[in-house]
Design a protein around this motif. Structure first.
Motif, mmCIF file in Angstrom:
data_model
loop_
_atom_site.group_PDB
_atom_site.id
_atom_site.type_symbol
_atom_site.label_atom_id
_atom_site.label_comp_id
_atom_site.label_asym_id
_atom_site.label_seq_id
_atom_site.Cartn_x
_atom_site.Cartn_y
_atom_site.Cartn_z
ATOM 1 N N MET A 1 14.450 -5.763 7.348
ATOM 2 C CA MET A 1 13.390 -4.772 7.357
ATOM 3 C C MET A 1 12.040 -5.386 7.687
ATOM 4 O O MET A 1 11.101 -4.676 8.052
ATOM 5 N N CYS A 2 11.910 -6.702 7.509
ATOM 6 C CA CYS A 2 10.699 -7.414 7.910
ATOM 7 C C CYS A 2 11.124 -8.788 8.419
ATOM 8 O O CYS A 2 12.273 -9.204 8.233
ATOM 9 N N ARG A 3 10.198 -9.481 9.074
ATOM 10 C CA ARG A 3 10.543 -10.760 9.693
ATOM 11 C C ARG A 3 10.939 -11.789 8.646
ATOM 12 O O ARG A 3 11.948 -12.475 8.788
ATOM 13 N N VAL A 4 10.131 -11.926 7.574
ATOM 14 C CA VAL A 4 10.428 -12.862 6.496
ATOM 15 C C VAL A 4 9.959 -12.283 5.178
ATOM 16 O O VAL A 4 9.026 -11.471 5.119
ATOM 17 N N VAL B 1 5.250 -12.028 -4.213
ATOM 18 C CA VAL B 1 6.132 -11.632 -3.118
ATOM 19 C C VAL B 1 5.302 -11.603 -1.840
ATOM 20 O O VAL B 1 4.241 -10.975 -1.797
ATOM 21 N N ASP B 2 5.788 -12.292 -0.800
ATOM 22 C CA ASP B 2 5.089 -12.396 0.475
ATOM 23 C C ASP B 2 5.992 -11.806 1.552
ATOM 24 O O ASP B 2 7.051 -12.347 1.862
ATOM 25 N N LEU B 3 5.591 -10.667 2.134
ATOM 26 C CA LEU B 3 6.334 -9.995 3.197
ATOM 27 C C LEU B 3 5.525 -10.080 4.488
ATOM 28 O O LEU B 3 4.321 -9.792 4.484
ATOM 29 N N ARG B 4 6.182 -10.447 5.603
ATOM 30 C CA ARG B 4 5.449 -10.604 6.861
ATOM 31 C C ARG B 4 6.196 -9.965 8.025
ATOM 32 O O ARG B 4 7.413 -10.060 8.126
ATOM 33 N N ASP B 5 5.412 -9.344 8.906
ATOM 34 C CA ASP B 5 5.974 -8.798 10.134
ATOM 35 C C ASP B 5 4.830 -8.518 11.104
ATOM 36 O O ASP B 5 3.676 -8.321 10.684
ATOM 37 N N THR B 6 5.146 -8.519 12.394
ATOM 38 C CA THR B 6 4.131 -8.212 13.394
ATOM 39 C C THR B 6 3.985 -6.712 13.632
ATOM 40 O O THR B 6 3.154 -6.289 14.430
ATOM 41 N N ASP B 7 4.801 -5.906 12.966
ATOM 42 C CA ASP B 7 4.722 -4.451 13.060
ATOM 43 C C ASP B 7 4.333 -3.906 11.691
ATOM 44 O O ASP B 7 5.070 -4.071 10.709
ATOM 45 N N VAL B 8 3.191 -3.268 11.611
ATOM 46 C CA VAL B 8 2.678 -2.818 10.322
ATOM 47 C C VAL B 8 3.587 -1.771 9.689
ATOM 48 O O VAL B 8 3.713 -1.691 8.462
ATOM 49 N N TRP B 9 4.269 -0.965 10.512
ATOM 50 C CA TRP B 9 5.133 0.066 9.958
ATOM 51 C C TRP B 9 6.395 -0.548 9.354
ATOM 52 O O TRP B 9 6.881 -0.090 8.304
#
Length: 449
Positions: free
Chosen positions: A277-280, A304-312
């Motif tokens: 659901m997210c990159r990492v 908790v650290d969630l990262r992705d290049t798509d904000v949605w």
């Protein structure tokens, strides 16, 4: 574009940095906060080691004939000495910089390299006697990592005017308030609003950084031209159960906060690795109370650290995690609360600034490639008020945030040369050539590469 800047300052694109001076400063700064046993550096934001590093930078700036100052948020800002009749704020600035604080037992280059390279650029330009269309300014942003006080990007958020997103009474992981630590750093919590820079005051922002990943090294490129920066959501989660004797409390009926926290860790892993659901997704810190061998943990606080290049996508991952937290709390008889949150949206770098970095690397004969940043940076915050550009240099082994973090000296020098040449090139552009607007924040469709 021409090489002539202003006031007859021809040929400034032939200026070069002092490589030995830059490398010497990197070595000296790398001794502040150094643990001789591990080789790692601990300079948490607003800690004593962080203040020592800031003092070192101020001394170096003054020795170079530059003028350092600290704003209310604790940002260290270095300017050229004003000419007679000039005052800070009279002209737009070309801002460069990064941060001096580190994670616990981290590396010597993350952030610090970009600050020292920005200082080197300022000193080189000042020593040349040139007057550029934009005032060059170097910034060491306060508390980028959020390692001690869990408000990452504190300083750059304040400069960008994002005060509403900052906690009113920031506290460290032990519950100690920021106010006194900020005062010791030269800041003032009550005057925090004065740290904001208005739109239009910054013509452009450039940040030089080690890649912290393996792409450049694997591809053989010396320079990375960053086209986008990943978004990041950081949640501080508190799990509250019931402490008890580990020998006399039956397994049935226990409300073990650590057991519940373990399921939170696995939920984060599941959302990122299995459901994609997210990159990492990462849980990087856990604090237990009472944290003794023979006591059931009563409270656990974790990040908790969630990262992705798509904000949605990032938003959906966070929503899924919050649903999982509610389910885990019900299953374990604990209370689970998100007590703090920090968000930085994905951003694209400015195309004109990307082109300036590309041209600078090409003219210096340095192989380069375009790539996104998987790490967050202060540039994401400054993108609210100015166009941004980012330059990467290779990380040996692609590792960062650890004592082994390193970059070859020739690449450190090469990156600083590209930063200098890019700054001069941007100054050579007409004011209309730079977009003059904040970087576009990605709302959908950004691809993770």
């Amino acid at each position: 574009m021409g090489d002539t800047l202003v006031q007859g300052a021809d040929g400034l694109l032939s200026l070069d940095i002092d490589a030995d001076r830059l490398l010497g400063r990197i070595e000296a700064l790398g001794r502040i906060g150094l643990d001789e046993r591990t080789g790692g550096i601990t300079r948490e934001g607003f800690s004593a080691a962080d203040r020592e590093a800031r003092g070192y930078l101020m001394d170096e700036a003054r020795g170079a004939g530059l003028v350092p100052a600290v704003d209310a948020a604790g940002n260290l800002i270095v300017r050229p000495r004003p000419r007679p009749g000039e005052h800070p704020g009279d002209r737009q600035v070309l801002m460069m910089g990064s941060h001096l604080d580190t994670v616990v037992n981290g590396g010597r280059l993350d952030g610090a390299y970009g600050v020292l390279a920005a200082l080197e650029v300022l000193q080189t330009v000042a020593d040349s006697g040139a007057r550029l269309p934009y005032d060059p300014v170097a910034v060491a942003f306060a508390n980028e990592e959020g390692a001690l006080f869990p408000q990452p990007f504190w300083g750059s958020m304040a400069i960008a005017g994002r005060l509403a997103e900052l906690p009113r009474e920031p506290r460290d992981h032990e519950g100690r308030p920021l106010r006194e630590a900020l005062r010791l750093a030269g800041g003032d919590l009550d005057a925090l609003g004065t740290a904001g820079w208005p739109h239009g005051s910054v013509a452009a922002y450039l940040e030089l950084h080690v890649e912290q990943g393996p792409v450049l090294e694997r591809g053989g490129s010396r320079i990375g031209v960053v086209d986008a920066i990943t978004g990041r959501t950081v949640l501080t989660v508190e799990v509250r159960g019931a402490a008890g004797h580990s020998g006399t409390s039956p397994m049935e009926g226990r409300r073990d906060a650590l057991t519940a926290a373990g399921r939170v860790v696995l939920a984060v892993e599941h959302i990122a690795r299995d459901r994609k659901m997210c990159r990492v997704g990462t849980v990087g810190r856990l604090d237990l109370h009472p944290n003794t061998p023979n006591t059931i943990p009563g409270t656990v606080r974790l990040t908790v650290d969630l990262r992705d290049t798509d904000v949605w996508r990032a938003a959906k991952a966070e929503e899924a995690l919050r649903r999982a937290l509610r389910s885990i709390a019900a299953d374990t008889g604990t209370e689970i609360e998100v007590v703090a949150e920090t968000r930085s949206d994905p951003v694209s770098t400015d195309p004109v600034l990307r082109a300036a970095v590309e041209c600078s690397a090409d003219e210096l004969g340095l192989p380069y490639e375009f790539l996104p940043s998987g790490a967050g940076h202060d540039a994401q915050m400054i993108a609210d008020i100015a166009p941004i550009g980012m330059i990467f240099v290779p990380s040996i082994g692609g590792i960062s945030h650890v004592p082994e973090e390193d970059t070859a000296p020739r690449d450190l020098v090469a990156g600083a040369r590209v930063l200098l040449r890019t700054a001069l090139r941007v100054s050579a552009l007409s004011e209309r050539s730079v977009s003059g607007r904040p970087a576009r924040r990605e709302r959908a469709g950004a691809q993770d590469r």
